[in-house]
Scaffold this active site. Structure first.
Site, short mmCIF file in Angstrom:
data_model
loop_
_atom_site.label_atom_id
_atom_site.label_comp_id
_atom_site.label_asym_id
_atom_site.label_seq_id
_atom_site.Cartn_x
_atom_site.Cartn_y
_atom_site.Cartn_z
N CYS A 87 0.86 -1.19 0.00
CA CYS A 87 0.00 0.00 0.00
C CYS A 87 0.89 1.23 0.00
CB CYS A 87 -0.81 0.06 1.29
SG CYS A 87 -2.21 -1.03 1.26
N ILE A 88 0.43 2.25 -0.67
CA ILE A 88 1.18 3.51 -0.67
C ILE A 88 0.20 4.64 -0.40
CG2 ILE A 88 1.01 3.60 -3.20
CD1 ILE A 88 3.61 5.22 -3.23
N THR B 188 0.29 9.07 0.24
CA THR B 188 0.78 10.39 0.61
C THR B 188 -0.39 11.09 1.28
OG1 THR B 188 2.20 10.47 -1.35
CG2 THR B 188 1.80 12.54 -0.22
N GLU C 284 1.39 -4.33 -5.44
CA GLU C 284 0.20 -5.18 -5.34
C GLU C 284 -0.93 -4.59 -6.15
OE1 GLU C 284 0.30 -7.06 -0.87
OE2 GLU C 284 -1.58 -6.28 -1.64
N GLN D 213 0.14 15.92 -1.00
CA GLN D 213 0.03 15.32 -2.34
C GLN D 213 0.40 16.30 -3.45
OE1 GLN D 213 -3.87 13.52 -2.65
NE2 GLN D 213 -3.38 11.95 -1.13
N LYS E 199 3.24 16.85 -4.75
CA LYS E 199 4.51 17.55 -4.56
C LYS E 199 5.68 16.63 -4.90
CE LYS E 199 2.75 19.97 -0.44
NZ LYS E 199 2.44 21.33 -0.77
C1 LIG Z 1 -0.63 -0.44 -4.49
C2 LIG Z 1 -1.48 0.64 -3.95
O1 LIG Z 1 -1.42 0.98 -2.79
S1 LIG Z 1 -2.57 1.49 -4.96
C3 LIG Z 1 -3.23 2.76 -3.96
C4 LIG Z 1 -2.50 4.05 -4.13
N1 LIG Z 1 -2.81 4.93 -3.02
C5 LIG Z 1 -3.93 5.66 -2.98
O2 LIG Z 1 -4.77 5.69 -3.87
C6 LIG Z 1 -4.13 6.46 -1.70
C7 LIG Z 1 -4.54 7.87 -1.97
N2 LIG Z 1 -3.61 8.53 -2.92
C8 LIG Z 1 -2.39 8.90 -2.56
O3 LIG Z 1 -1.93 8.68 -1.45
C9 LIG Z 1 -1.57 9.64 -3.60
O4 LIG Z 1 -2.44 10.17 -4.56
C10 LIG Z 1 -0.50 8.77 -4.30
C11 LIG Z 1 0.38 8.04 -3.28
C12 LIG Z 1 -1.14 7.74 -5.20
C13 LIG Z 1 0.37 9.71 -5.13
O5 LIG Z 1 1.01 10.56 -4.23
P1 LIG Z 1 1.49 12.04 -4.60
O6 LIG Z 1 2.44 12.44 -3.51
O7 LIG Z 1 0.36 12.93 -4.88
O8 LIG Z 1 2.30 11.73 -5.91
P2 LIG Z 1 3.18 12.71 -6.82
O9 LIG Z 1 3.15 14.11 -6.30
O10 LIG Z 1 4.51 12.07 -6.99
O11 LIG Z 1 2.34 12.67 -8.16
C14 LIG Z 1 2.25 11.52 -8.88
C15 LIG Z 1 1.44 11.71 -10.14
O12 LIG Z 1 0.14 11.19 -9.92
C16 LIG Z 1 -0.80 11.99 -10.64
N3 LIG Z 1 -1.69 12.58 -9.65
C17 LIG Z 1 -1.57 12.56 -8.31
N4 LIG Z 1 -2.65 13.15 -7.73
C18 LIG Z 1 -3.45 13.53 -8.74
C19 LIG Z 1 -4.72 14.18 -8.82
N5 LIG Z 1 -5.35 14.55 -7.70
N6 LIG Z 1 -5.25 14.41 -10.02
C20 LIG Z 1 -4.61 14.05 -11.14
N7 LIG Z 1 -3.41 13.44 -11.15
C21 LIG Z 1 -2.85 13.17 -9.97
C22 LIG Z 1 -0.01 12.99 -11.42
O13 LIG Z 1 0.28 12.43 -12.67
C23 LIG Z 1 1.23 13.12 -10.58
O14 LIG Z 1 2.34 13.53 -11.30
P3 LIG Z 1 2.53 15.09 -11.68
O15 LIG Z 1 2.21 15.88 -10.44
O16 LIG Z 1 3.94 15.15 -12.11
O17 LIG Z 1 1.57 15.34 -12.77
#
Ligand SMILES: CC(=O)SCCNC(=O)CCNC(=O)[C@H](O)C(C)(C)COP(=O)(O)OP(=O)(O)OC[C@H]1O[C@@H](n2cnc3c(N)ncnc32)[C@H](O)[C@@H]1OP(=O)(O)O
Length: 443
Positions: free
Chosen positions: A309-310, A312, A343, A317, A319
Site C-alpha cells: 500500500c502507498i 501520501t 500489489e 500530495q 509535490k
Molecule cells: C498499491 C497501492 O497501494 S494502490 C493505492 C494508491 N494509493 C492511494 O490511492 C491512496 C490515496 N492517494 C495517494 O496517497 C496519492 O495520490 C498517491 C500516493 C497515489 C500519489 O502521491 P502524490 O504524492 O500525490 O504523488 P506525486 O506528487 O509524486 O504525483 C504523482 C502523479 O500522480 C498523478 N496525480 C496525483 N494526484 C493527482 C490528482 N489529484 N489528479 C490528477 N493526477 C494526480 C499525477 O500524474 C502526478 O504527477 P505530476 O504531479 O507530475 O503530474
C-alpha cells in the site's frame, strides 16, 4: 485502541472483486483533473430499473442533479439520508455519490444543493437481489473483511446487507494530524467506540487516535516519540525515511493502517501486521519528524510485490512524494537483487503515479542508451517487473511484436514528447544516503 489483533491493508486476489477505486479506463484521458475517476456508471445503469418519481424525503437510490463545489450541477445518486437534528419531519440531508467522480468525493449535502426538477427515483435491482440471495459475491466478502467480522462466510444475506450499509458512508469526516485538519476520503473500520466521531485526533508521532482535542493535548504532553518507531534508514536534507517492523511495533502499525484506510478505498483490511514492514517518510524540523506518507511491504512476497500500500497524506500530495516513495521501493528491490511490482489493484491515483514513474525511468534510459537494449536488461537496471515495462511501453506505443519477440521502437523525438507528457519527475532518492539491510539478512 480496540481489541482487534491487527489490521493490514491487503489486496491479494481482489482484482476480480470489482474494486471501488481501481484504475479504470479513464486514466489516460483524465490525467490533470481532480476528481480523477468516473464511477462505475455504465454497469450501474444497466442494473437499475426506474420505478417511480419520489416525494419527500427523497428515497435512497434517487438520482438527481446536485450543485458541487465547482458551482456546477452534477448527477448524483442518494446513498443515505438522515434527519437534521433541528428540522421538521421532511428536513433531511443526503449522502450522495457523484456518479462521474471517485467515491472519495461522496458527501452529505443539504436539500438546497439538489435540483429537484431532475429528481428520479430508482430501485437498484442488484441490492434487491442481494437481499434475497444467499450467494455471497467476492465484493461482499471484501466488505465484510473491512469491518473485521470473523467467520463472515456464514453470514446470511441480511447481515451482508447490514455490512454494506455500514461501510458505504464515510464514518469519520475529518482528522487532525499534526498541524493539519484533513477531510477523509473513505470508510475505515475503527473500533465501534469511535462510531459517533465526526472528527478524530491523531498523535502525529505514535499515531494513537482520540475522540477529543483535550485528550490529544493531554497525550501530547506525555508522548515521548518525536518520530516513527523503528530505524531511520534514509536522511537527505529535511527528509527522513523510517523502517517500522509491524511485529516489533504492532500498535503503531495498526494505527497507521486505520489512518491509511481513510484514504484507500479498494484495499482489504487484513489482520496480520507482523508480516509487513512500513516505510514512513517524514519531513523533519526542530519539533520532530512529521509523517508525509508511507508504503508497506511484505517481508516475504511470493508474487514479487515490492509494495503493498502507498499513501501520501492529502496535504502533501502532488509535490512529488508519491513518486519518491515509489522510487524508494524500487531502490530497496535493487538492494535485494530482485525485481518488484506493486500489489494489485492499483487505485486511480496509484496507477497515475506508477505510470508516470515507469514512463520517466524507462524513457530516461532509452534516451541515453546507445545501441540495442532488451526488456530484460531494462528490468535488471530498474528492478521494474517485465510485465510493467511491457505495459508502459505498449501504452506509449513504443513497442512492437515482431517475429515472436517484443521490439522497442524509440525515436528520440517521440521519446521527448512522451517525457514531456509524463509530468514532473518527483523528488529524487539519493541512493548514497540509503543505509539498509534487506529483511531476510537480519536475524
Ligand atoms: C498499491 C497501492 O497501494 S494502490 C493505492 C494508491 N494509493 C492511494 O490511492 C491512496 C490515496 N492517494 C495517494 O496517497 C496519492 O495520490 C498517491 C500516493 C497515489 C500519489 O502521491 P502524490 O504524492 O500525490 O504523488 P506525486 O506528487 O509524486 O504525483 C504523482 C502523479 O500522480 C498523478 N496525480 C496525483 N494526484 C493527482 C490528482 N489529484 N489528479 C490528477 N493526477 C494526480 C499525477 O500524474 C502526478 O504527477 P505530476 O504531479 O507530475 O503530474
Amino acid at each position: 485502541m480496540g481489541s482487534i489483533e491487527g489490521i493490514m491493508p491487503e489486496n491479494g486476489g481482489a482484482a476480480a472483486a470489482a474494486p471501488l477505486c481501481n484504475g479504470r479506463a479513464m486514466l489516460s484521458s483524465a490525467m490533470e483533473v481532480d476528481p480523477v475517476s468516473p464511477a462505475s456508471g455504465g454497469n450501474d445503469e444497466a442494473a437499475t430499473k426506474k420505478v417511480k418519481s419520489g416525494g419527500f424525503p427523497l428515497e435512497v437510490g434517487t438520482r438527481v442533479m446536485c450543485r458541487w463545489r465547482d458551482q456546477n450541477l452534477h448527477p448524483v445518486k442518494v446513498i443515505e439520508r438522515r434527519k437534521l437534528p433541528s428540522g421538521g419531519p421532511n428536513d433531511y440531508e443526503y449522502y450522495v455519490h457523484y456518479t462521474e467522480f471517485n467515491r472519495r468525493l461522496d458527501e452529505w449535502v443539504k436539500l438546497q444543493q439538489l435540483d429537484l426538477r431532475t429528481v428520479e427515483t430508482y430501485l437498484d435491482e442488484k441490492m434487491e437481489d442481494k437481499a434475497t440471495s444467499l450467494k455471497m459475491t467476492r465484493h461482499q466478502k471484501r466488505k465484510i473483511d473491512e469491518t473485521h467480522v470473523e467467520g463472515h462466510e456464514e453470514l446470511d444475506a441480511a447481515s451482508l446487507r447490514e455490512h454494506e450499509e455500514f461501510t458505504k458512508v464515510k464514518n469519520i469526516a475529518k482528522i487532525e494530524l499534526g498541524r493539519y485538519e484533513i477531510d477523509t476520503w473513505y470508510f475505515s473500520p475503527f473500533p465501534p467506540e469511535y462510531n459517533d466521531c465526526f472528527k478524530m485526533y491523531f498523535c502525529e508521532f505514535c499515531l494513537n487516535f482520540m475522540k477529543r482535542k483535550e485528550q490529544l493535548q493531554r497525550h501530547m504532553r506525555k508522548c515521548d516519540l518525536k518520530h516513527p518507531p523503528g530505524d531511520e534508514i534514509y536522511r537527505s536534507g529535511t527528509l527522513s525515511m523510517f523502517e517500522v517492523d509491524g511485529k516489533k511495533n504492532k500498535v503503531y502499525a495498526q494505527n497507521l493502517c486505520y489512518l491509511a484506510k481513510l484514504f484507500l478505498d479498494h484495499k482489504t483490511l487484513y489482520y496480520d501486521v507482523d508480516l509487513f514492514l512500513f516505510y514512513v517518510l517524514c519531513e523533519c524540523d526542530d519539533r520532530g519528524c512529521h509523517m508525509v506518507g508511507y508504503f508497506s511491504k511484505e517481508k516475504h512476497s511470493e508474487e514479487s510485490y515490492n509494495l503493498a500500500c502507498i499513501l501520501t497524506l492529502p496535504p502533501y500530495q502532488r509535490k512529488g512524494y508519491g513518486k519518491f516513495l515509489i522510487a524508494f521501493s524500487y531502490e530497496l528491490s535493487k538492494k535485494e537483487g530482485k525485481v518488484g511490482t506493486p500489489e494489485r489493484p492499483l487505485s486511480d491515483l496509484g496507477l497515475l503515479s506508477y505510470r508516470g514513474y515507469w514512463t520517466r525511468v524507462l524513457l530516461d534510459i532509452l534516451k541515453k542508451h546507445k545501441g540495442n537494449i532488451s526488456i530484460k536488461e531494462l528490468s535488471d537496471m530498474t528492478a521494474i517487473k517485465v510485465d510493467d515495462i511491457l505495459s508502459t511501453l505498449q501504452s506509449l506505443e513504443l513497442i512492437q511484436y515482431r517475429k515472436g519477440q517484443h521490439v522497442i521502437c524509440a525515436d528520440p523525438k517521440v521519446l521527448d514528447r512522451h517525457l514531456k507528457a509524463a509530468g514532473r519527475g518527483g523528488l529524487e532518492v539519493d541512493v548514497a544516503k540509503l543505509i539498509w539491510i534487506p529483511y531476510k539478512e537480519q536475524s
